[in-house]
Design a protein around this motif. Sequence first.
Motif, mmCIF file in Angstrom:
data_model
loop_
_atom_site.group_PDB
_atom_site.id
_atom_site.type_symbol
_atom_site.label_atom_id
_atom_site.label_comp_id
_atom_site.label_asym_id
_atom_site.label_seq_id
_atom_site.Cartn_x
_atom_site.Cartn_y
_atom_site.Cartn_z
ATOM 1 N N TYR A 35 0.820 -1.215 0.000
ATOM 2 C CA TYR A 35 0.000 0.000 0.000
ATOM 3 C C TYR A 35 0.853 1.264 0.000
ATOM 4 O O TYR A 35 0.514 2.247 -0.662
ATOM 5 C CB TYR A 35 -0.981 -0.004 1.177
ATOM 6 N N ASN A 36 1.963 1.268 0.732
ATOM 7 C CA ASN A 36 2.853 2.436 0.717
ATOM 8 C C ASN A 36 3.520 2.598 -0.642
ATOM 9 O O ASN A 36 3.713 3.725 -1.115
ATOM 10 C CB ASN A 36 3.895 2.339 1.827
ATOM 11 N N LYS A 39 0.986 4.097 -3.090
ATOM 12 C CA LYS A 39 0.737 5.524 -2.844
ATOM 13 C C LYS A 39 1.701 6.423 -3.633
ATOM 14 O O LYS A 39 1.411 7.587 -3.862
ATOM 15 C CB LYS A 39 0.863 5.843 -1.354
ATOM 16 N N GLN A 46 -2.644 4.119 -9.299
ATOM 17 C CA GLN A 46 -3.011 3.532 -8.010
ATOM 18 C C GLN A 46 -4.286 2.703 -8.154
ATOM 19 O O GLN A 46 -4.359 1.572 -7.670
ATOM 20 C CB GLN A 46 -3.256 4.632 -6.960
#
Length: 146
Positions: A35-36, A39, A46
């Motif tokens: 998820y990081n 981002k 995304q």
Amino acid sequence: MKTQIPNWLIILGGCGQIFTALIYPYIRHRVFDWYNDVKQLKPLNQEIAKTYGRYIQGLNFSFGLIAILIPTDLKNGTHLALAITGLIAAYWVAKVITQIAYYPMYQIPQKVIFKIGSYFMNFLFTLFAVVYTWLAISNLFKIISS
């Protein structure tokens, strides 16, 4: 082809596929910090990455449900059985090849649980590839011999 694939093996594979669908978010979050990384992409990229992640999860879950609910139909030698097992076999064979070719294991965090998990997941992926390839070949031989 005389060898018959036992229903318990197909159902076991189905349970494993559902397990992979359910564990997938945990692996992305805890093991890969996915998820990081996502981002850092542009907003459209995304959403594309998240959508493909959901496709993977959905396919794994759906393939598992099919295996659990209709194992006999997956080996009945019909054209539909061949098409479905061929599709699922191609999916898992491609996953195993991709896993070997593009996902070097040294990037897995070195915690013991993640190392064991990576071996277990690779075992599952290989099991799925073998079972569905076996089913597809069995269906093909049934069609040819009928």
